[in-house]
Design an enzyme around this catalytic site. Structure first.
Site, PDB file in Angstrom:
ATOM      1  N   ASP A  44       9.388   3.041   2.776  1.00  0.00           N
ATOM      2  CA  ASP A  44       8.648   3.361   3.995  1.00  0.00           C
ATOM      3  C   ASP A  44       7.847   2.162   4.500  1.00  0.00           C
ATOM      4  OD1 ASP A  44       9.603   5.884   3.571  1.00  0.00           O
ATOM      5  OD2 ASP A  44       7.643   6.862   3.457  1.00  0.00           O
ATOM      6  N   HIS A  94      10.507   6.131  10.674  1.00  0.00           N
ATOM      7  CA  HIS A  94       9.221   6.527  10.088  1.00  0.00           C
ATOM      8  C   HIS A  94       8.172   6.689  11.187  1.00  0.00           C
ATOM      9  CE1 HIS A  94       6.695   7.331   6.730  1.00  0.00           C
ATOM     10  NE2 HIS A  94       6.039   6.183   6.699  1.00  0.00           N
ATOM     11  N   HIS A  98       2.006   4.152  11.764  1.00  0.00           N
ATOM     12  CA  HIS A  98       1.750   4.938  10.548  1.00  0.00           C
ATOM     13  C   HIS A  98       0.470   5.742  10.730  1.00  0.00           C
ATOM     14  CE1 HIS A  98       1.568   5.936   6.253  1.00  0.00           C
ATOM     15  NE2 HIS A  98       2.849   5.608   6.250  1.00  0.00           N
ATOM     16  N   HIS A 178       7.677   1.748  -1.109  1.00  0.00           N
ATOM     17  CA  HIS A 178       7.106   1.211   0.131  1.00  0.00           C
ATOM     18  C   HIS A 178       7.514  -0.239   0.365  1.00  0.00           C
ATOM     19  CE1 HIS A 178       4.528   4.733  -0.540  1.00  0.00           C
ATOM     20  NE2 HIS A 178       4.413   4.746   0.774  1.00  0.00           N
TER      21      HIS A 178
END
Length: 381
Positions: A44, A94, A98, A178
């Site tokens: 991610d 994604h 964020h 990640h």
């Protein structure tokens, strides 16, 4: 008063959507085919400064992965996105930034979902609003979550993080990692798990190669129970016998609960045998026999190093199956029948979708005294 009631209703709606869709994962992709020794590594937050180092490690070990990228990062590092694709990895969304979905208005979340083209969308932190699934469907995407979290965002020892991944990963697993410069642990964790997973016989593939399908309600309960399962392992010092894709035996040290049996008395040091409820339903009878023999051979090696252990045992409806491996069967107390029988019935439905079979006790004791077990399973020198 009406505003207060409306506030409570909205809160309940948001919390309920998050519990159902993030914690349980109902309707999302969280794992794939449990019968094949494959898993999906997913990253991610990228692309970014660590992407090249991640790609180098994946290339070194012949692994493919899926990158859930952010639109803001794609604009900053367009050449890295093309590099990811050129090396045969999967690129999915994604979102644009964020930001937890809780802090987005519905039209902002719609832009978030559509930010990056692809087949899957993974909400930041996995957080859902009541609109997330609807917006994903409107964008032609499925929500993708995970079933193993690497915790590479913590400051824990990378070796401990890697060992945890190796213990909990299974065939079909989706592992959360990640691609983020704020989490330097990721590279160290990869250095530990990539060679080990390969040695254990896992093939690391793209998410679209995993044979994944949306979770049902029953599978959602399975996903929700994973945290409790892990806490049970820690509390009872449960140890897996082998970390291979289909190694399904584990043991925990304890006093034998009885009733006393020939060669194994109540209160004596013993090992309780646990069968992996996730792996076993996906295995054939031949696999169960083969991997069981291997597991009990490993258990015999462990017993040789622990002379104080006087025997091994297990109580469940599945205890009858241990007779094939030389275990003796015995009845249990009413209390054990209630406790172990209830747990056995629950796990039988949860992991297999089945009910207890007629004529088979819902809880039965399978046991083997130490010397008898070693005589059967100890490898010749």
């Amino acid at each position: 008063m009406e505003l207060l009631l409306l506030g409570f209703l909205l809160l309940a709606l948001y919390v309920g959507a998050d519990v159902l869709h993030r914690w349980m994962g109902v309707g999302a992709i969280a794992w794939g085919d449990r019968s094949r020794p494959q898993l999906a590594l997913t990253f991610d937050d990228g692309p970014g400064p660590h992407t090249e180092a991640i790609l180098e490690r994946l290339r070194q070990h012949g692994a493919k992965a899926t990158f859930f990228v952010l639109g803001s990062q794609v604009r900053e590092y367009p050449e890295l996105l093309e590099r990811i694709r050129a090396e045969g990895h999967q690129v999915e969304s994604h979102g644009e930034v964020h930001r937890p979905a809780f802090w987005l208005l519905p039209w902002q979340e719609a832009r978030q979902v559509r930010a990056v083209p692809g087949r899957y969308y993974r909400p930041p932190h996995g957080i859902h609003t009541p609109f997330t699934r609807f917006l994903a469907r409107r964008a032609g995407k499925s929500v993708a979550l995970w079933d193993v979290e690497s915790r590479d965002w913590t400051s824990a020892d990378p070796k401990a993080l890697a060992e945890r991944v190796l213990v909990w990963v299974r065939p079909g697993s989706v592992v959360l990692l990640h691609d983020n410069e704020r989490f330097p642990q990721t590279l160290a964790v990869l250095d530990e798990i990539l060679p080990r997973l390969k040695e254990l016989g896992y093939q690391m593939v793209r998410l679209d190669e995993l044979g994944a399908r949306p979770l049902t309600w029953r599978e959602g309960l399975m996903r929700a129970s994973q945290g409790g399962h892990e806490r049970y392992f820690r509390k009872n010092r449960v140890m897996r016998l082998g970390l291979g894709p289909f190694d399904y035996l584990a043991v925990s040290p304890c006093a034998f609960p009885g009733p006393s049996q020939p060669g194994l008395r109540r209160g004596e040091p013993s090992l309780e045998v646990h069968l992996d409820s996730v792996r076993t339903p996906a295995m054939t009878q031949m696999q169960l026999l083969r991997e069981g023999r291997r597991g009990f051979t490993l258990l015999a090696e462990y017993l040789e190093q622990r002379p104080e252990i006087r025997g091994v045992w297990g109580i469940s409806q599945a205890a009858t199956a241990l007779r094939v491996f030389g275990f003796h069967l015995a009845p249990v107390t009413p209390w054990q029948r209630l406790v172990y029988g209830t747990a056995s019935t629950w796990f039988l439905w949860l992991y297999r979708g089945e009910r207890p079979k007629r004529g088979v006790p819902i809880a039965q004791l399978a046991y083997s005294p130490r010397e008898e077990f070693l005589a059967r399973w100890k490898r010749p020198p």
